[in-house]
Design an enzyme around this catalytic site. Structure first.
Site, PDB file in Angstrom:
ATOM      1  N   HIS A   1       0.862  -1.193   0.000  1.00 13.28           N
ATOM      2  CA  HIS A   1       0.000   0.000   0.000  1.00 13.28           C
ATOM      3  C   HIS A   1       0.898   1.242   0.000  1.00 13.28           C
ATOM      4  O   HIS A   1       2.131   1.125  -0.038  1.00 13.28           O
ATOM      5  CB  HIS A   1      -0.989  -0.031   1.164  1.00 13.28           C
ATOM      6  CG  HIS A   1      -0.374  -0.130   2.532  1.00 13.28           C
ATOM      7  ND1 HIS A   1       0.452   0.833   3.047  1.00 13.28           N
ATOM      8  CD2 HIS A   1      -0.470  -1.082   3.498  1.00 13.28           C
ATOM      9  CE1 HIS A   1       0.828   0.502   4.266  1.00 13.28           C
ATOM     10  NE2 HIS A   1       0.292  -0.683   4.564  1.00 13.28           N
TER      11      HIS A   1
ATOM     12  N   HIS B   1       4.105   1.557   2.226  1.00 10.62           N
ATOM     13  CA  HIS B   1       5.357   0.955   1.748  1.00 10.62           C
ATOM     14  C   HIS B   1       5.973   1.822   0.656  1.00 10.62           C
ATOM     15  O   HIS B   1       7.181   2.039   0.608  1.00 10.62           O
ATOM     16  CB  HIS B   1       5.111  -0.459   1.209  1.00 10.62           C
ATOM     17  CG  HIS B   1       4.389  -1.336   2.179  1.00 10.62           C
ATOM     18  ND1 HIS B   1       3.049  -1.593   2.083  1.00 10.62           N
ATOM     19  CD2 HIS B   1       4.810  -1.966   3.300  1.00 10.62           C
ATOM     20  CE1 HIS B   1       2.680  -2.357   3.091  1.00 10.62           C
ATOM     21  NE2 HIS B   1       3.724  -2.601   3.850  1.00 10.62           N
TER      22      HIS B   1
ATOM     23  N   CYS C   1       3.720 -11.345  18.999  1.00  9.80           N
ATOM     24  CA  CYS C   1       2.728 -10.832  18.043  1.00  9.80           C
ATOM     25  C   CYS C   1       3.138 -11.304  16.650  1.00  9.80           C
ATOM     26  O   CYS C   1       4.210 -10.924  16.153  1.00  9.80           O
ATOM     27  CB  CYS C   1       2.644  -9.310  18.076  1.00  9.80           C
ATOM     28  SG  CYS C   1       1.619  -8.670  16.731  1.00  9.80           S
TER      29      CYS C   1
ATOM     30  N   CYS D   1       3.508  -8.428  14.081  1.00  3.01           N
ATOM     31  CA  CYS D   1       4.802  -7.722  14.185  1.00  3.01           C
ATOM     32  C   CYS D   1       5.953  -8.698  14.008  1.00  3.01           C
ATOM     33  O   CYS D   1       7.095  -8.264  13.832  1.00  3.01           O
ATOM     34  CB  CYS D   1       5.007  -7.103  15.565  1.00  3.01           C
ATOM     35  SG  CYS D   1       3.902  -5.809  16.041  1.00  3.01           S
TER      36      CYS D   1
ATOM     37  N   CYS E   1      -1.759  -6.459  21.084  1.00  5.53           N
ATOM     38  CA  CYS E   1      -0.566  -5.800  20.556  1.00  5.53           C
ATOM     39  C   CYS E   1      -0.851  -4.302  20.398  1.00  5.53           C
ATOM     40  O   CYS E   1      -1.878  -3.931  19.819  1.00  5.53           O
ATOM     41  CB  CYS E   1      -0.204  -6.407  19.192  1.00  5.53           C
ATOM     42  SG  CYS E   1       0.905  -5.364  18.243  1.00  5.53           S
TER      43      CYS E   1
ATOM     44  N   HIS F   1      -1.040  -3.520  16.424  1.00 10.98           N
ATOM     45  CA  HIS F   1      -2.079  -4.124  15.593  1.00 10.98           C
ATOM     46  C   HIS F   1      -3.428  -4.251  16.290  1.00 10.98           C
ATOM     47  O   HIS F   1      -4.421  -4.581  15.642  1.00 10.98           O
ATOM     48  CB  HIS F   1      -1.618  -5.500  15.089  1.00 10.98           C
ATOM     49  CG  HIS F   1      -0.456  -5.390  14.166  1.00 10.98           C
ATOM     50  ND1 HIS F   1       0.846  -5.494  14.589  1.00 10.98           N
ATOM     51  CD2 HIS F   1      -0.410  -5.148  12.835  1.00 10.98           C
ATOM     52  CE1 HIS F   1       1.658  -5.319  13.552  1.00 10.98           C
ATOM     53  NE2 HIS F   1       0.927  -5.112  12.481  1.00 10.98           N
TER      54      HIS F   1
ATOM     55  N   LYS G   1      -2.430   3.685  12.153  1.00 13.85           N
ATOM     56  CA  LYS G   1      -1.473   3.318  11.112  1.00 13.85           C
ATOM     57  C   LYS G   1      -2.180   2.562   9.985  1.00 13.85           C
ATOM     58  O   LYS G   1      -2.907   1.600  10.243  1.00 13.85           O
ATOM     59  CB  LYS G   1      -0.396   2.421  11.724  1.00 13.85           C
ATOM     60  CG  LYS G   1       0.635   1.967  10.727  1.00 13.85           C
ATOM     61  CD  LYS G   1       1.646   1.016  11.344  1.00 13.85           C
ATOM     62  CE  LYS G   1       2.581   0.489  10.289  1.00 13.85           C
ATOM     63  NZ  LYS G   1       2.701  -0.950  10.255  1.00 13.85           N
TER      64      LYS G   1
ATOM     65  N   LYS H   1      -1.633  -3.442   6.287  1.00 12.33           N
ATOM     66  CA  LYS H   1      -2.105  -4.613   5.546  1.00 12.33           C
ATOM     67  C   LYS H   1      -2.996  -5.435   6.460  1.00 12.33           C
ATOM     68  O   LYS H   1      -4.054  -5.909   6.057  1.00 12.33           O
ATOM     69  CB  LYS H   1      -0.892  -5.486   5.144  1.00 12.33           C
ATOM     70  CG  LYS H   1      -0.029  -4.898   4.074  1.00 12.33           C
ATOM     71  CD  LYS H   1       1.157  -5.801   3.712  1.00 12.33           C
ATOM     72  CE  LYS H   1       2.274  -5.720   4.713  1.00 12.33           C
ATOM     73  NZ  LYS H   1       3.594  -6.147   4.218  1.00 12.33           N
TER      74      LYS H   1
HETATM   75  O1  ME8 Z   1       8.244  -4.676   9.025  1.00  5.92           O
HETATM   76  N1  ME8 Z   1       3.098   4.431   7.137  1.00  5.92           N
HETATM   77  O2  ME8 Z   1       7.813  -5.363   6.864  1.00  5.92           O
HETATM   78  P1  ME8 Z   1       6.417  -4.641   6.548  1.00  5.92           P
HETATM   79  C1  ME8 Z   1       4.401   4.588   6.811  1.00  5.92           C
HETATM   80  N2  ME8 Z   1       9.581  -7.233   7.021  1.00  5.92           N
HETATM   81  N3  ME8 Z   1       5.204   3.585   6.474  1.00  5.92           N
HETATM   82  C2  ME8 Z   1       4.668   2.364   6.431  1.00  5.92           C
HETATM   83  C3  ME8 Z   1       3.316   2.114   6.751  1.00  5.92           C
HETATM   84  C4  ME8 Z   1       2.517   3.223   7.103  1.00  5.92           C
HETATM   85  N4  ME8 Z   1       1.235   3.110   7.399  1.00  5.92           N
HETATM   86  N5  ME8 Z   1       3.073   0.801   6.626  1.00  5.92           N
HETATM   87  C5  ME8 Z   1       4.244   0.242   6.228  1.00  5.92           C
HETATM   88  C6  ME8 Z   1       8.488  -5.356   8.046  1.00  5.92           C
HETATM   89  N6  ME8 Z   1       5.195   1.174   6.117  1.00  5.92           N
HETATM   90  C7  ME8 Z   1       9.712  -6.231   8.015  1.00  5.92           C
HETATM   91  C8  ME8 Z   1      10.936  -5.359   7.800  1.00  5.92           C
HETATM   92  S1  ME8 Z   1      13.584  -5.030   7.476  1.00  5.92           S
HETATM   93  C9  ME8 Z   1      14.940  -5.942   7.757  1.00  5.92           C
HETATM   94  C10 ME8 Z   1      12.239  -6.112   7.788  1.00  5.92           C
HETATM   95  C11 ME8 Z   1       6.584   0.968   5.694  1.00  5.92           C
HETATM   96  O3  ME8 Z   1       5.925  -5.244   5.285  1.00  5.92           O
HETATM   97  C12 ME8 Z   1       7.553   1.375   6.812  1.00  5.92           C
HETATM   98  O4  ME8 Z   1       8.809   1.640   6.266  1.00  5.92           O
HETATM   99  O5  ME8 Z   1       5.555  -4.637   7.733  1.00  5.92           O
HETATM  100  C13 ME8 Z   1       7.606   0.105   7.628  1.00  5.92           C
HETATM  101  O6  ME8 Z   1       8.747   0.032   8.456  1.00  5.92           O
HETATM  102  C14 ME8 Z   1       7.648  -0.937   6.547  1.00  5.92           C
HETATM  103  O7  ME8 Z   1       6.776  -0.434   5.524  1.00  5.92           O
HETATM  104  C15 ME8 Z   1       7.191  -2.263   7.128  1.00  5.92           C
HETATM  105  O8  ME8 Z   1       6.870  -3.164   6.174  1.00  5.92           O
END
Ligand code: ME8
Length: 517
Positions: free
Chosen positions: A23, A26, A132, A135, A150, A153, A301, A304
């Site tokens: 979304h 990301h 969680c 997370c 959590c 979430h 926030k 997904k």
């Molecule tokens: O955490 N607002 O992956 P993830 C701003 N796989 N940024 C956002 C957001 C939002 N509402 N939602 C997601 C993970 N992001 C792990 C990371 S790294 C070694 C492993 C962005 O799919 C933001 O950068 O949950 C967040 O940290 C990232 O997507 C998390 O993506």
């Protein structure tokens, strides 16, 4: 002796979970990294920009099962149909895309943890406590909301009790505190740094680094009845992608990272666990971990898990990718939370992109066509605009390098407004009626054309499509070379040469019914 190759400026995004499609949250982090990358390239630096996907763990395993697929088939499907296409959708110029199921990653991760095991950094114990899955994080009971939910979430956590291997994270608290003190730039912005400091000052517990109740993960090399905990596998992507342990030339050219871009939800992993892992392995530490805020929906926030995510294509199909890239970086101070609304997106599109930038470009190209047959005349440029340009270049460079995207874009658009004001005040359409004022008209046309030349370069990192169209309409390439080769440092000293062939430009940001809604 061969010259030592310059160390690349190394930028990373988080690697994203493939449990669901991307979304705009990301896209937000990935666009910020892309803008930083493109800006540093235009400063003449070598840049390496890495993004990718995080494919192990319970969350992905559950999503695959819900879709009746094996986890590997599911991750392949999600990467091909969702995560790689979204990079094209928002125009990302990454150098590599790492997937944590690739052998280049899994093999190097095993080597890394075997090394730490051999060094006595890992021991066997029992973990009992909350986890969680959304997370993928072990929680402290004190962190949970009422009812054991959590805090991120709002979902129930799992109580788990497993024999696991542990990393001696608690041994690193003092070294981490020294790092934060000696390198205040290590965690940014200041709010994130304070949060990390408070957390580590409270003392660290050893970290469970393996799971034994499912097998979707990298097998623990010394005990294959366990898989590595998804986070300590995922964090290593930044090092495995650039050749950790097996390709020293690449690794030495790129390591360590200059900026890890992360969302604030994953700050502790990057600012506490990750540097401790690197210290344990005697690897150089990243220069900065920069945490962005959250895009919120209804004050929460966008996620997904909560199904509140807006796919980037929903915005790009109305406004285009340049406008999406511009909007979030201009609207929200990088590092703080912000909200998206269609109304504010449409308002900025209209007022700033169409009416200020787009309109200035259309005005200039059509005037050169109408008054000078499409050929830029010979004239000196207005000294006041030249002075403002020099200041704008400095402000934009300072802003982009500090990840103050809002400040950098604010300065650039203030310049565009000033040039529009200059055109309005000098009234070239009146000058054109009087042959005696031909030289004044030449000055206005040259000044404005040259200001737009600079704007194309200043905005190329954020709006690569509009900048390329403008560069082409200005006919700048034959005299000055390709847009990507323009150097920020030269911007205030170069001029668009006389004789340049300027073409009329279709609106850079056309007004459509939907964008005007
Ligand atoms: O955490 N607002 O992956 P993830 C701003 N796989 N940024 C956002 C957001 C939002 N509402 N939602 C997601 C993970 N992001 C792990 C990371 S790294 C070694 C492993 C962005 O799919 C933001 O950068 O949950 C967040 O940290 C990232 O997507 C998390 O993506």
């Amino acid at each position: 002796m061969p010259a030592t190759p310059e160390k690349a400026f190394y930028v990373t995004t988080p690697i994203y979970y493939v449990n669901d499609a991307p979304h705009i949250g990301h896209a937000y982090t990935t666009v910020a990294g892309d803008v930083l990358t493109r800006w540093h390239r235009q400063r003449g630096e070598q840049v390496f920009y890495l993004t990718g996907t995080d494919e192990h763990g319970e969350k992905v395993l559950t999503a695959a099962a819900e879709h009746g697929m094996t986890p590997q088939d599911w991750t392949d499907y999600m990467v091909q149909t969702a995560w790689q296409p979204v990079l094209r959708e928002v125009d990302i110029a990454n150098d590599d895309f790492i997937r944590t199921t690739q052998p280049r990653h899994t093999e190097r991760v095993q080597q890394f943890w075997q090394l730490l095991y051999d060094r006595g950094e890992v021991y066997k114990g029992n973990y009992t406590g909350p986890y969680c899955v959304s997370c993928e994080e072990f929680k402290l009971p004190s962190e949970l909301l009422e009812g054991g939910l959590c805090p991120i979430h709002g979902r129930p956590v799992k109580e788990i009790s497993e024999d696991n291997y542990f990393f001696r994270l608690s041994d690193y608290a003092d070294r981490l505190l020294t790092l934060y003190r000696e390198h205040p730039e290590f965690v940014q912005p200041a709010s994130a740094r304070n949060e990390v400091l408070r957390f580590v000052e409270g003392g660290l517990q050893d970290l469970s680094i393996t799971r034994s109740t499912f097998d979707w993960g990298i097998p623990v090399p010394w005990d294959p009845s366990h898989v590595l905990y998804v986070w300590i596998d995922a964090l290593l992507n930044y090092a495995t992608a650039v050749g950790l342990g097996t390709d020293p030339d690449t690794f030495n050219r790129i390591w360590p990272p200059d900026v890890h871009l992360v969302g604030k939800d994953i700050l502790r992993f990057h600012a506490v666990i990750w540097p401790a892992m690197l210290l344990a392995a005697d690897l150089a530490l990243p220069r900065t971990v920069f945490a962005n805020g959250w895009l919120l929906v209804g004050g929460e926030k966008m996620s997904k898990t909560k199904l509140t995510g807006i796919p980037p294509a929903q915005i790009t199909s109305v406004f285009g990718s340049d406008a999406l890239r511009y909007y979030f970086l201009r609207e929200i101070t990088y590092g703080t939370d912000g909200s998206f609304s269609w109304e504010s997106m449409a308002a900025r599109y209209r007022a700033e992109l169409a009416d200020q930038f787009g309109n200035l470009a259309s005005r200039l190209t059509s005037m050169v066509g109408r008054y000078r047959g499409g050929v830029l005349p010979t004239a000196t440029t207005d000294p006041e605009i030249a002075r403002m340009l020099a200041e704008t270049v400095d402000a934009a460079d300072d802003g982009f390098c500090r990840l103050d995207f809002q400040g950098a874009l604010g300065a650039t658009f203030a310049f565009i407004r000033a040039v529009n004001g200059y055109v309005t005040t000098t009234e070239p359409w009146q000058l054109a009626k009087d042959d005696a004022r031909a030289a004044d008209l030449d000055t206005v046309l040259c000044t404005t054309a040259d200001a737009l030349r600079a704007c194309a370069v200043l905005l190329n990192a954020v709006m690569p499509k509009a900048a390329a169209s403008l560069w082409s309409a200005l006919g700048a390439e034959p005299g000055l070379g390709p847009l990507a080769a323009q150097r920020i440092q030269d911007l205030a000293h170069v001029r668009l040469p006389a004789g340049t062939q300027v073409r009329k430009l279709a609106p850079l940001f056309p007004r459509t019914e939907e964008s005007a809604a």
